[in-house]
Design an enzyme around this catalytic site. Structure first.
Site, short mmCIF file in Angstrom:
data_model
loop_
_atom_site.label_atom_id
_atom_site.label_comp_id
_atom_site.label_asym_id
_atom_site.label_seq_id
_atom_site.Cartn_x
_atom_site.Cartn_y
_atom_site.Cartn_z
N ASP A 177 -3.40 11.64 -19.75
CA ASP A 177 -4.39 12.48 -19.07
C ASP A 177 -5.63 11.66 -18.73
O ASP A 177 -6.66 11.71 -19.41
CB ASP A 177 -4.75 13.71 -19.92
CG ASP A 177 -3.68 14.78 -19.84
OD1 ASP A 177 -2.66 14.56 -19.18
OD2 ASP A 177 -3.87 15.84 -20.45
N TYR A 180 -7.25 13.73 -14.42
CA TYR A 180 -7.15 15.17 -14.19
C TYR A 180 -7.17 15.48 -12.69
O TYR A 180 -7.73 16.49 -12.26
CB TYR A 180 -8.27 15.94 -14.91
CG TYR A 180 -8.02 16.09 -16.40
CD1 TYR A 180 -7.66 17.32 -16.93
CD2 TYR A 180 -8.13 15.02 -17.25
CE1 TYR A 180 -7.42 17.48 -18.29
CE2 TYR A 180 -7.90 15.15 -18.60
CZ TYR A 180 -7.54 16.38 -19.13
OH TYR A 180 -7.30 16.51 -20.48
N ASN A 210 0.53 15.03 -19.12
CA ASN A 210 1.02 16.06 -18.21
C ASN A 210 0.23 16.13 -16.91
O ASN A 210 0.75 16.50 -15.86
CB ASN A 210 1.01 17.43 -18.90
CG ASN A 210 -0.34 17.80 -19.47
OD1 ASN A 210 -0.85 17.11 -20.36
ND2 ASN A 210 -0.94 18.87 -18.98
N HIS A 294 1.62 11.29 -25.56
CA HIS A 294 0.66 12.31 -25.16
C HIS A 294 0.79 13.61 -25.95
O HIS A 294 -0.16 14.07 -26.57
CB HIS A 294 0.76 12.61 -23.66
CG HIS A 294 -0.33 13.54 -23.19
ND1 HIS A 294 -1.66 13.18 -23.21
CD2 HIS A 294 -0.29 14.82 -22.73
CE1 HIS A 294 -2.40 14.18 -22.77
NE2 HIS A 294 -1.59 15.19 -22.47
N HIS A 304 -0.51 24.84 -28.06
CA HIS A 304 0.31 23.68 -27.75
C HIS A 304 1.40 23.40 -28.77
O HIS A 304 2.10 22.39 -28.66
CB HIS A 304 -0.58 22.43 -27.61
CG HIS A 304 -1.52 22.47 -26.45
ND1 HIS A 304 -1.08 22.43 -25.15
CD2 HIS A 304 -2.86 22.58 -26.38
CE1 HIS A 304 -2.12 22.48 -24.33
NE2 HIS A 304 -3.22 22.58 -25.05
N HIS A 331 -3.66 15.42 -25.82
CA HIS A 331 -3.22 16.71 -25.31
C HIS A 331 -3.99 17.92 -25.84
O HIS A 331 -4.31 18.83 -25.07
CB HIS A 331 -1.72 16.90 -25.58
CG HIS A 331 -1.07 17.96 -24.77
ND1 HIS A 331 -1.28 18.11 -23.42
CD2 HIS A 331 -0.21 18.97 -25.13
CE1 HIS A 331 -0.57 19.15 -22.98
NE2 HIS A 331 0.08 19.68 -23.99
N VAL A 332 -4.29 18.01 -27.14
CA VAL A 332 -4.83 19.25 -27.69
C VAL A 332 -6.36 19.25 -27.76
O VAL A 332 -6.96 20.24 -28.17
CB VAL A 332 -4.25 19.56 -29.08
CG1 VAL A 332 -2.75 19.73 -28.99
CG2 VAL A 332 -4.61 18.48 -30.09
N HIS A 333 -7.01 18.14 -27.40
CA HIS A 333 -8.47 18.07 -27.35
C HIS A 333 -9.11 18.40 -28.70
O HIS A 333 -10.12 19.09 -28.79
CB HIS A 333 -9.03 19.01 -26.28
CG HIS A 333 -8.59 18.68 -24.90
ND1 HIS A 333 -9.30 19.08 -23.77
CD2 HIS A 333 -7.53 17.99 -24.43
CE1 HIS A 333 -8.67 18.65 -22.68
NE2 HIS A 333 -7.59 17.98 -23.07
#
Length: 340
Positions: A177, A180, A210, A294, A304, A331-333
């Site tokens: 990522d 964006y 993604n 990721h 997620h 991915h999950v921040h």
């Protein structure tokens, strides 16, 4: 922000990138609201290099990548160990791509070297007068990585980049990522410009997330068109057939970048490549093995959960049997860690 210091390998983790998180009194995390997207404009001439970034190639080479709006720009890098004095010169190749009505600039990739370890080099791209510089990683441990995922290009991104720029790290690892852009191709150009002050000074090694897929039925069914054209990694040097997964070694550390969004089951090319790559590692020469991907295999984010489960079932045993030291995911921040 968390700094994890190990005996011979230092990892500076940039956590909660976009948006950031705050610790609440009840030990839950509260997600801060998103901030505005920053569009970094192109202020140079069409022939000047922009979006300059570097990446490792083998033990003593570096790939320099940049974009020119002019189709006549040369894929040439001049470099040396003193400002304005270039005793090295290398020629590479260029590419470009189209995505619906968008046409990219000329994307240049030039590999330079051999280079000396732990050394500052000065370089210029395509004959431009603008000079850049970078520092090569050390040949032996200790080594310092900066690890940052889900970077984007918002006001949170600026804060993250300031943290990255505040330390003298050796290599940045980015587990997916990047821009964006999500099919809006000018955002790839804007992202390249916002990270250039950092990615032109230290090697940035990335893998896809993604938001890099950008597939479209029939027209762009395989996706990753912009990512593969702009962020070329040393996959061929590691025996991989895809820019979406590869490995590299630096200062006694073997780093494996896996692709969460390309086939990974036991019959896939990625699985067979990973199996062969792990088998080649000499732990006496490379005591550290680090893996990045990721979509996390374990996380407590209900939005997620399960997204990495199929990949975990397919590949976790390979990593466990190879005694991989640490796995980083994005991915999950959020920042979570699991220790067994």
């Amino acid at each position: 922000m968390k700094k994890l210091c190990l005996p011979v390998l230092s990892l500076f983790l940039i956590i909660c990138l976009s948006p950031q998180l705050l610790k609440a009194q009840d030990d839950d995390f509260i997600r801060q609201p998103p901030r505005r997207v920053i569009l970094t404009k192109h202020t140079r001439s069409d022939s000047d290099p922009q979006q300059v970034h570097i990446s490792l190639v083998g033990k003593d080479h570096m790939r320099v990548s940049w974009v020119t709006d002019s189709k006549h720009g040369k894929s040439v890098v001049e470099y040396g160990k003193a400002p304005g004095k270039y005793n090295g010169k290398a020629t590479g190749e260029d590419t470009s791509y189209k995505y619906f009505f968008y046409s990219s600039g000329k994307i240049h990739h030039v590999t330079i070297g051999p280079l000396e370890p732990a050394t500052i080099y000065y370089y210029r791209c395509g004959g431009s007068e603008q000079e850049f510089s970078f520092k090569t990683p050390p040949q032996k441990l200790p080594l310092e990585f900066a690890v940052a995922g889900d970077l984007g290009q918002t006001e949170w991104t600026n804060a993250t980049l300031e943290h990255i720029g505040s330390i003298d790290y050796d290599v940045l690892l980015l587990p997916g990522d990047l821009s964006y852009a999500d099919t809006h191709q000018p955002l790839w150009d804007s992202f390249g410009r916002i990270v250039e002050p950092y990615a032109s000074k230290r090697p940035w090694m990335v893998t896809e997330g993604n938001h890099e897929i950008e597939s479209f039925p029939i027209i762009y069914p395989t996706g990753f068109k912009a990512y593969n054209a702009r962020w070329r990694m040393p996959y061929q040097e590691s025996g991989s057939t895809s820019n979406l997964y590869y490995s590299f070694e630096v200062a006694g550390t073997h780093v494996i970048m896996l692709g969460s969004y390309v086939e990974f089951d036991a019959e896939s090319d990625q699985y067979r490549w990973l199996q062969a790559d792990l088998a080649k590692i000499d732990r006496k020469k490379t005591p550290w093995v680090v893996v990045l991907l990721h979509a996390p295999w374990y996380n407590t984010n209900t939005a997620h959960q399960g997204e990495g489960e199929s990949m975990r079932k397919a590949m976790e045993e390979l990593l466990y049997n190879a005694r991989v030291d640490v796995v980083f995911a994005g991915h999950v921040h959020a920042y979570e860690r699991f220790v067994s």
